[in-house]
Scaffold this active site. Structure first.
Site, PDB file in Angstrom:
ATOM      1  N   LYS A  16      -5.037   0.942  10.338  1.00 54.47           N
ATOM      2  CA  LYS A  16      -4.807   0.847  11.785  1.00 54.47           C
ATOM      3  C   LYS A  16      -3.535   1.581  12.193  1.00 54.47           C
ATOM      4  O   LYS A  16      -3.155   1.568  13.382  1.00 54.47           O
ATOM      5  CB  LYS A  16      -4.699  -0.624  12.194  1.00 54.47           C
ATOM      6  CG  LYS A  16      -5.979  -1.427  12.036  1.00 54.47           C
ATOM      7  CD  LYS A  16      -7.023  -0.977  13.036  1.00 54.47           C
ATOM      8  CE  LYS A  16      -8.273  -1.839  12.939  1.00 54.47           C
ATOM      9  NZ  LYS A  16      -9.313  -1.397  13.913  1.00 54.47           N
ATOM     10  N   LYS A  66       2.462   4.647  -3.507  1.00 54.57           N
ATOM     11  CA  LYS A  66       3.820   4.232  -3.148  1.00 54.57           C
ATOM     12  C   LYS A  66       4.860   4.471  -4.245  1.00 54.57           C
ATOM     13  O   LYS A  66       6.029   4.713  -3.945  1.00 54.57           O
ATOM     14  CB  LYS A  66       3.822   2.762  -2.728  1.00 54.57           C
ATOM     15  CG  LYS A  66       3.121   2.513  -1.406  1.00 54.57           C
ATOM     16  CD  LYS A  66       3.234   1.062  -0.968  1.00 54.57           C
ATOM     17  CE  LYS A  66       2.539   0.851   0.360  1.00 54.57           C
ATOM     18  NZ  LYS A  66       2.690  -0.534   0.849  1.00 54.57           N
ATOM     19  N   ASP A 103       8.488  -1.751   3.824  1.00 58.46           N
ATOM     20  CA  ASP A 103       7.585  -2.879   3.587  1.00 58.46           C
ATOM     21  C   ASP A 103       8.326  -4.206   3.511  1.00 58.46           C
ATOM     22  O   ASP A 103       7.950  -5.186   4.154  1.00 58.46           O
ATOM     23  CB  ASP A 103       6.819  -2.683   2.268  1.00 58.46           C
ATOM     24  CG  ASP A 103       5.610  -1.783   2.421  1.00 58.46           C
ATOM     25  OD1 ASP A 103       5.048  -1.726   3.533  1.00 58.46           O
ATOM     26  OD2 ASP A 103       5.224  -1.148   1.427  1.00 58.46           O
ATOM     27  N   ILE A 217      -0.478  -9.926   2.608  1.00 54.91           N
ATOM     28  CA  ILE A 217      -0.048  -8.668   3.221  1.00 54.91           C
ATOM     29  C   ILE A 217      -1.235  -7.826   3.681  1.00 54.91           C
ATOM     30  O   ILE A 217      -1.049  -6.857   4.407  1.00 54.91           O
ATOM     31  CB  ILE A 217       0.864  -7.854   2.287  1.00 54.91           C
ATOM     32  CG1 ILE A 217       0.082  -7.308   1.080  1.00 54.91           C
ATOM     33  CG2 ILE A 217       2.054  -8.670   1.836  1.00 54.91           C
ATOM     34  CD1 ILE A 217       0.871  -6.278   0.283  1.00 54.91           C
TER      35      ILE A 217
END
Length: 274
Positions: A16, A66, A103, A217
């Site tokens: 999103k 990541k 994060d 998460i």
């Protein structure tokens, strides 16, 4: 000149981020756009070079890149270095790419927005030991959450995280399942329950206390199997939307120098995902 931004990952269709950032650009009057780009692990280096060559202003990094992206960046900030993970990249004026990790701070802001900051002395169980987990663990510790335990399918990764953190404990998934009622805050950081993956739980959570705070998460779906079970038990649930919005807002601030409207975005995405 119009700025453009992106998010890279594999898969990426569920993200999103483009909708969120493009909405913020419109609200704040920035001439900018944000696009999703699927990048397979074996193509990561080529993709990073291409993004830079094409003049990207910045981009986000999601699963599974990541940690593996770090060697392909010119520099990373101290927080990302400590965490060993990057989720936000800024293209500097000299063309260098600098990595950050938003994060962890995004998660803590989301958690304390929901339950306050009075639980910092309570025992925390983290499920998972990947890049997002590292960011969250360090941010929690930096905010005073000292009693952290990590469980992970591969125990060596959990031990690596606790070693890097400098404190905490490691337990197996089986031990976590049996001892679940001892933890006040339980954070599910794995990809279990994502809408494109297997709809599953990491392990049985039947022993979770109704007084616990359960956070996942994953934000799409809004209520994962983990959170659904927690709701049925009567625990307090913190969805992944808050973390998603706040980590994105911190990235936005790195890129454009201002913090966007997070309250509006949390409400909008929660309603949409519901």
């Amino acid at each position: 000149m119009k700025k453009w931004f992106a998010v890279i990952g594999d898969p990426i269709a569920q993200s999103k981020s483009p909708e969120m950032h493009n909405t913020w650009f419109d609200l704040d009057g920035f001439d900018a756009s944000y696009i999703p780009i699927r990048v397979k692990p074996e193509d990561l280096e080529k993709a990073i070079n291409s993004l830079n060559l094409l003049g990207v202003s910045g981009f986000n990094v999601t699963i599974p890149h990541k940690t593996t992206i770090i060697p392909f960046l010119d520099e990373i900030d101290e927080t990302a270095k400590l965490m060993g993970a990057v989720n936000t990249v800024v293209r500097l004026k000299n063309g260098h790419l600098k990595g950050y990790n938003t994060d962890g701070v995004g998660f803590v802001r989301s958690l304390e927005e929901k339950v306050g900051n009075e639980l910092r002395n309570q025992p925390v169980l983290m499920i998972g030991a990947g890049g997002a987990a590292r960011g969250i663990a360090f941010a929690l510790k930096n905010q005073g959450y000292e009693n952290i335990t990590v469980t992970n399918r591969t125990l060596s990764k959990a031990r690596d995280l606790i070693d890097a953190l400098g404190s905490g404990k490691v337990i197996t998934n089986e031990e976590a399942s049996q001892m679940l009622n001892k933890y006040k805050i339980i954070i599910q950081t794995t990809s279990a329950g994502m809408n494109y993956g297997e709809f599953s739980l990491p392990f049985s959570i039947d022993r979770m206390s109704k007084d616990a705070i359960a956070s996942d998460i994953v934000y799409n779906p809004l209520v994962t199997p983990f959170l659904q079970h927690a709701k049925e038990i009567g625990a307090t649930v913190v969805t992944g939307v808050g973390m998603f919005v706040h980590q994105g807002a911190i990235a936005y601030e790195h890129w454009l120098g201002q913090y966007p409207d997070t309250k509006l975005m949390v409400e909008k995405l929660t309603e949409q995902l519901n």
